[in-house]
Scaffold this active site. Structure first.
Site, PDB file in Angstrom:
ATOM      1  N   LYS C 190      15.207  -1.346   1.964  1.00 26.84           N
ATOM      2  CA  LYS C 190      15.673  -0.191   1.156  1.00 26.84           C
ATOM      3  C   LYS C 190      14.593   0.866   1.216  1.00 26.84           C
ATOM      4  O   LYS C 190      13.509   0.690   0.834  1.00 26.84           O
ATOM      5  CB  LYS C 190      16.009  -0.324  -0.085  1.00 26.84           C
ATOM      6  CG  LYS C 190      16.600   0.983  -0.921  1.00 26.84           C
ATOM      7  CD  LYS C 190      16.810   1.042  -2.377  1.00 26.84           C
ATOM      8  CE  LYS C 190      15.274   1.468  -3.083  1.00 26.84           C
ATOM      9  NZ  LYS C 190      15.333   2.994  -3.002  1.00 26.84           N
ATOM     10  N   GLY C 242       4.861   0.143  -3.879  1.00 27.52           N
ATOM     11  CA  GLY C 242       5.354   1.269  -5.019  1.00 27.52           C
ATOM     12  C   GLY C 242       4.188   0.968  -6.088  1.00 27.52           C
ATOM     13  O   GLY C 242       3.162   0.601  -5.722  1.00 27.52           O
ATOM     14  N   SER C 243       4.649   1.544  -7.050  1.00 30.20           N
ATOM     15  CA  SER C 243       4.001   1.542  -8.348  1.00 30.20           C
ATOM     16  C   SER C 243       3.665   0.308  -8.986  1.00 30.20           C
ATOM     17  O   SER C 243       4.340  -0.542  -8.841  1.00 30.20           O
ATOM     18  CB  SER C 243       4.530   2.714  -9.211  1.00 30.20           C
ATOM     19  OG  SER C 243       5.778   1.927  -9.812  1.00 30.20           O
ATOM     20  N   THR C 244       2.544   0.298  -9.705  1.00 28.96           N
ATOM     21  CA  THR C 244       2.170  -1.073 -10.369  1.00 28.96           C
ATOM     22  C   THR C 244       3.337  -1.330 -11.416  1.00 28.96           C
ATOM     23  O   THR C 244       3.667  -2.307 -11.571  1.00 28.96           O
ATOM     24  CB  THR C 244       1.218  -1.059 -11.007  1.00 28.96           C
ATOM     25  OG1 THR C 244      -0.091  -0.953  -9.849  1.00 28.96           O
ATOM     26  CG2 THR C 244       0.419  -2.319 -11.988  1.00 28.96           C
ATOM     27  N   GLY C 247       6.325  -2.841  -9.675  1.00 26.92           N
ATOM     28  CA  GLY C 247       5.881  -4.134  -9.474  1.00 26.92           C
ATOM     29  C   GLY C 247       6.026  -5.036 -10.310  1.00 26.92           C
ATOM     30  O   GLY C 247       6.198  -6.270 -10.169  1.00 26.92           O
ATOM     31  N   GLU C 264       2.451  -4.690  -3.136  1.00 32.02           N
ATOM     32  CA  GLU C 264       1.387  -3.754  -2.834  1.00 32.02           C
ATOM     33  C   GLU C 264       1.634  -2.611  -3.590  1.00 32.02           C
ATOM     34  O   GLU C 264       2.486  -1.778  -3.543  1.00 32.02           O
ATOM     35  CB  GLU C 264       1.467  -3.200  -1.175  1.00 32.02           C
ATOM     36  CG  GLU C 264       1.269  -4.285  -0.264  1.00 32.02           C
ATOM     37  CD  GLU C 264       0.217  -4.725   0.172  1.00 32.02           C
ATOM     38  OE1 GLU C 264      -0.797  -4.239  -0.542  1.00 32.02           O
ATOM     39  OE2 GLU C 264       0.156  -5.761   0.837  1.00 32.02           O
TER      40      GLU C 264
END
Lengths: 308, 293, 485
Positions: C190, C242-244, C247, C264
């Site tokens: 995606k 993406g963002s923490t 995540g 990541e």
């Protein structure tokens, strides 16, 4: 002309502490200049600037007054079928040809530059170099292109190199002094930076890459390193120093890349022939062909451009 | 007249010292025959906290030791364990292991320490390397320890699980806080005594006894713990750990195997608790100079 | 001769990259099982050019049912074709994809710049070539996996669910798809909702390559689409960039499942300039570190540390350099800094500019002109900040740099590591032993010494601590997609 060194106060730095240069980083930076896309009116403006910054040069053992006269005529009449073009900035010759050149360019506004100091090797005693310089100045040279003692530089005798430049500067009187580093013999960019600093602090009005006799000559990496040195010198002392890449800049594209570099590293104050020169013999015609191509839309042939 | 035996007091191991639990609590696990194993410290969340502080303090020095030196120390642990073999065999027997199996277990534990001792200065040679990047740069990857590792030791063994989990973690340069087997904790504390006499700096290994249920949350949620090793089989507990680990993105490693098995050791047990660091530096190519000759 | 002290104003004329040769459809469906299918929801959303707010195409919004369909297709392809294929044949498909991408590199670069707002020079010279090279690199691994994991038995995982960000849309797709295919997995990917187009163009290439149907499926949509992938029972692996914050949500969602994950995430990377550094190159590294891709880079060197003895000099040089940056139309070949990816992101960045000023920091912005329409932000730096400033601690994900000074190496190591993140770091010094002291002690997955923001398919990338786990790229990037026994 150039600000006298005495008009500003600054201390002479320790040249062994000149800034370090990372070559890979320099290559990356330079590639960014090379990727600038200069089109339309910006390109025409750049090409005209480039023409006006050329030191049209002949430095051969076989130079004669006849050859020099023809070159001087070309300097003032680049391509008369196209009116309104600028002249080159100067003609650059050996001291023995200065008198001839001076007479030929009279009234055109074109300067006469003379190489000196036992050009190109510089392997002569200081007295000889001083005499060489005085001879050229007395013959009417507006500008002196000296060479530094590369052997002394490479053996670490920076004070010797500094003192020699300072002595020549004194001998120049009102003539502007361009100091040729001969970067092809200095090899590393660290050395180029250090030699630039020595030359400027010793009184150079211009720093210049090469004699044209040694390869590599005015690579963009070398010119970039010298431009950074000029900027730092201006920031530290307030004194503006000119730059002259010489040797190897043979086409318009390279000339435009160099101008982009000057524009972005030093800014518009340096984009005149008072502060920036190209030492070149074949650049002028390529720029002229580009100008004609841009105006007519037709690719050009060298048969239509005089080769003096 | 028969001599009265002096009984051992089992304490916990934090920062190279053997304190009692700050809570003052104890429990008395029993073996299959119903014999008491001893009065064992029932460590509290504050003991967990103190152990993590000690582990963090020890991490910098331990991780910066030369890998060779860590190898020497791991080998030394093996030596000391071998020398106290009889004591471990006795404790294992008390905890329900037959004499033959107990002797074997201690032997495997010693061999495992020697095995990991040998890995310390070879990990990056095998697992790291130079990467051939296309640009003018020198680029290499090496393994570095993850940091402070929480270990929930294998609950079904007293010694071999514990040793198999601690050895690779400290071989890689991590420090750790270990929750010993709740039911059979004797060897864990005796092993702490071995560590303490083996040049292992205080705080590199910290061992707590008590209720895993009670200590799991403070350990697995602790923001200064970088990874958790779970070496038991309870799936719901594993899920719990994985959820606790989220807040600071702990690496969670789960192992379930027969630790007596010869295959229950390997490089990956070390690298699982290590990060990969990749370093770049430009390579200058002086114009005109070539390396041909 | 020109007059003394005359200042020439030499502005470069516009040099726009041609968009004539690209081929964009008005509407994009989902790429599932080798076919382009309408979304179950019937819903589409617009993909916008952030440089001028014009609509580029409408893109399907996949829901749970679409995701289920894609996972089923991926599972079928895994079971029936891909896991059974000889690895050397797998390799050739991946090589073929790489070649087809190279052939259409220009088209990819143009679409990437239109869709993401990134400058054409970067998409042309960085994103697209690196993406192609990534496929080339991993193609070669497909039949050599036993060499990567000595003494272990390697097998594939199954279906990989992959969710990628908007900052390097095509490159991130390559980072995810190439190693997954090389190791024998099938993929449901995606793209981010603001930058779907190059992933869809990649789907066209995958179609053209003859890759068996269902091996790669591309489902476009928003966070709900991503959640459907994460929560699908038949997905064996989640790879997320993406963002923490997201995540952590993913990590929580897959707790207790068999799903393997690589994350990541964010960063607040330190770029450290020591007094003996090659200063002009360091300034270039600072600029490349924070203004590359408008600062939309997870490993951006957003925290600059300069040794006090050279701080004034570096800041002066940096300001000078910032003023020579050309900010504007991403499609112009001379543009250095392009458009902010979306209005949402511009709002975030602007809010941090306000926070920084409210915290008493001194703000300096490049004196460039900005286009009237579109989302733009001037290259910005903050001085007079402290370790405790929010703009120093939080990831801004924009062209905003904070500058702190330091006195000793130990001090800067401590400050650099004093963060929950650990993705990258930069070190600038002329002294080799000092480089290794710093690169060893900085807790970060990638350390650039005397350079910054360099990437290569062979070079593992990924973070320590809250910057995520697992590596992408290089030999170590294979591990994320294999089962080892």
């Amino acid at each position: 002309m150039a600000k006298k060194k005495g008009s500003a106060t600054f201390s002479i730095p320790d040249f062994t502490q000149s800034p370090r240069i990372d070559k890979v980083g320099v290559e990356e930076r330079v590639s960014r200049f090379q990727k600038r896309s200069i089109k339309k009116e910006a390109k025409m403006q750049g090409l005209r600037m480039a023409l006006n910054m050329i030191d049209l040069t002949t430095l051969e053992g076989k130079d004669t007054p006849g050859k020099v006269k023809q070159m001087c005529f070309k300097a003032a009449h680049l391509h008369d079928v196209h009116p309104g073009l600028p002249t080159v900035a100067a003609v650059c010759v050996y001291p023995s040809m200065v008198a001839t050149a001076k007479k030929e360019v009279e009234g055109t506004g074109i300067k006469v530059a003379s190489v000196s100091t036992a050009f190109p090797s510089g392997q002569a005693p200081l007295e000889v170099k001083l005499m060489d310089t005085k001879f050229a100045v007395d013959a009417g040279a507006d500008e002196i292109d000296m060479v530094i003692s590369r052997g002394k530089f490479l053996s670490g005798e920076y004070n010797f190199v500094f003192d020699e430049i300072a002595a020549i500067k004194e001998a120049c009187g009102n003539a502007r002094l361009k100091v040729i580093l001969e970067t092809g013999e200095l090899v590393t960019l660290d050395n180029v930076r250090r030699a630039s600093d020595i030359a400027m602090y010793a009184g150079a009005d211009f720093i210049k890459t090469s004699t044209g006799k040694i390869q590599p000559a005015a690579t963009m990496q070398v010119t970039y390193t010298m431009l950074e040195a000029i900027r730092d010198f201006k920031l530290k002392t307030g004194i503006q120093v000119g730059m002259k890449p010489a040797g190897g800049i043979s086409n318009s594209k390279l000339a435009l890349h160099n101008l982009v570099m000057v524009n972005e590293v030093l800014g518009g104050e340096w984009l005149t022939n008072e502060w920036f020169r190209f030492g070149a013999s074949s650049l002028a015609n390529d720029v002229l062909m580009q100008i004609m191509k841009t105006e007519t839309g037709v690719y050009q042939s060298s048969d239509y451009f005089s080769i003096d | 007249m028969a001599r009265l035996e002096v009984l051992k007091t089992y304490k916990i191991y934090i920062g190279g010292a053997f304190p009692r639990t700050e809570s003052g609590r104890y429990y008395t696990p029993k073996n299959a025959k119903g014999e008491a194993l001893g009065n064992i410290c029932l460590s509290s969340r504050k003991d967990v906290r103190n152990a993590v502080v000690a582990a963090r303090k020890a991490f910098g020095g331990w991780s910066e030791r030369a890998a060779f030196n860590r190898g020497q120390i791991l080998y030394r642990i093996g030596e000391m364990l071998e020398g106290r073999k009889a004591q471990f065999v006795e404790e294992l027997q008390l905890q329900g292991v037959s004499k033959a199996k107990a002797e074997k277990e201690v032997g495997v534990a010693v061999d495992r320490l020697v095995y990991y001792a040998g890995w310390c200065d070879k990990v990056s040679q095998v697992s790291g390397g130079v990467n051939a990047v296309a640009s003018s740069h020198f680029n290499f990857s090496v393994n570095e320890p993850t940091g402070v590792v929480g270990i929930i030791a294998d609950q079904s063994t007293s010694l071999i699980g514990l040793v198999s989990q601690i050895a690779p973690v400290i071989a890689g340069g991590n420090s750790c806080v270990v929750l010993a087997s709740e039911e059979i904790p004797l060897c864990a504390i005796t092993f702490a005594e071995v560590l303490n006499s083996s040049d292992v700096p205080g705080g590199v290994v910290n061992i707590l006894t008590g209720s895993v249920d009670e200590m799991l949350k403070p350990l697995a949620t602790h923001m200064d713990v970088n990874a958790i090793v779970y070496a038991s089989t309870d799936a719901s507990k594993l899920k719990e750990i994985q959820e606790y680990a989220v807040d600071n993105l702990k690496r969670v490693r789960h192992y379930s195997q027969d630790w007596m098995d010869a295959d229950s050791q390997g490089l990956h047990f070390i690298t699982d608790l290590m990060e990969i660091k990749t370093t770049w530096h430009p390579i200058e190519n002086i114009g005109g100079a070539t390396s041909s000759y | 001769m020109a007059k003394k002290n005359e200042k020439i104003n030499w502005e470069y004329a516009p040099a726009p990259e041609s968009t004539g040769h690209i081929n964009l459809k008005e509407q994009y469906n989902l790429f599932i099982d080798g076919k382009w299918v309408k979304p179950n929801s019937g819903k589409y959303f617009d993909s916008i050019n952030p440089a001028n707010k014009e609509k580029l195409a409408s893109v399907a919004h996949a829901n749970e049912k679409d995701v289920d369909k894609a996972v089923k297709a991926a599972r079928k392809a895994y079971d029936t074709v891909w896991s059974k294929m000889a690895p050397s044949e797998r390799a050739k498909y991946i090589y073929r994809i790489a070649r087809l991408m190279q052939e259409r590199a220009r088209e990819f670069a143009v679409i990437e710049s239109l869709d993401a707002g990134k400058v054409i020079r970067e998409s042309r010279d960085v994103d697209v070539p690196l993406a192609c090279n990534h496929f080339f690199y991993y193609a070669g691994w497909a039949d050599k996996l036993e060499y990567a994991f000595p003494n272990r038995k390697v097998s594939s995982l199954g279906v990989a669910g992959q969710i990628i960000p908007w900052n390097f849309p095509l490159l991130m797709a390559a980072w995810k798809i190439a190693p997954a295919l090389a190791t024998g997995n099938t993929v449901v990917l995606k793209p981010a909702e603001t930058t779907s187009l190059t992933a869809l163009k990649l789907a066209e290439i995958i179609e053209e390559s003859g890759l068996p149907a269902g091996v790669v499926n591309i489902v476009t949509g928003f966070g709900d689409t991503g959640a459907a992938i994460v929560n699908h029972n038949d997905v064996d692996k989640i790879a997320f960039t993406g963002s923490t914050a997201v995540g952590k949500i993913i990590q929580k969602a897959i707790a207790g499942t068999h799903k393997k994950a690589t994350l990541e995430l964010g960063g607040k990377s330190a770029n450290i300039i020591l007094d003996d550094a090659p200063l002009d190159q360091a300034v270039e590294g600072i600029v490349n570190g924070i203004f590359f891709n408008q600062g939309h880079v997870c490993c951006a060197g957003s925290r600059l540390f300069v040794q006090e003895s050279v701080a004034d000099q570096v800041i002066e040089k940096l300001k000078h350099r910032m003023n020579s940056l050309i900010v504007g139309d991403p499609m112009d070949k001379n543009t250095d800094v392009g458009a902010i990816n979306s209005k949402e992101q511009l709002d975030v960045i602007n809010s941090y500019l306000k926070i920084g000023q409210a915290e008493g920091a001194t703000m300096y912005q490049a004196d460039c002109s900005l286009p009237k329409s579109g989302y733009y932000c001037r290259p910005t730096l903050f001085t007079d900040v402290a370790q405790s400033s929010r703009i120093v601690q939080e990831e801004i994900f924009g062209p905003v740099l904070t500058i702190q000074t330091f006195r000793t190496v130990d001090e800067v190591i401590q400050k650099a590591n004093n963060t929950p993140y650990g993705l990258a770091a930069g070190v600038w010094t002329d002294k080799g032993s000092r480089i290794f002291n710093l690169t060893t002690k900085l807790r970060a997955g990638v350390v650039w010494a005397n350079t910054y923001n360099k990437f290569d398919p062979t070079s593992p990338f990924g973070g320590y601590k809250e910057s995520g786990f697992g590596r992408e790229g290089g030999l170590h990037g294979l591990e994320a997609y294999v089962k080892l026994n």
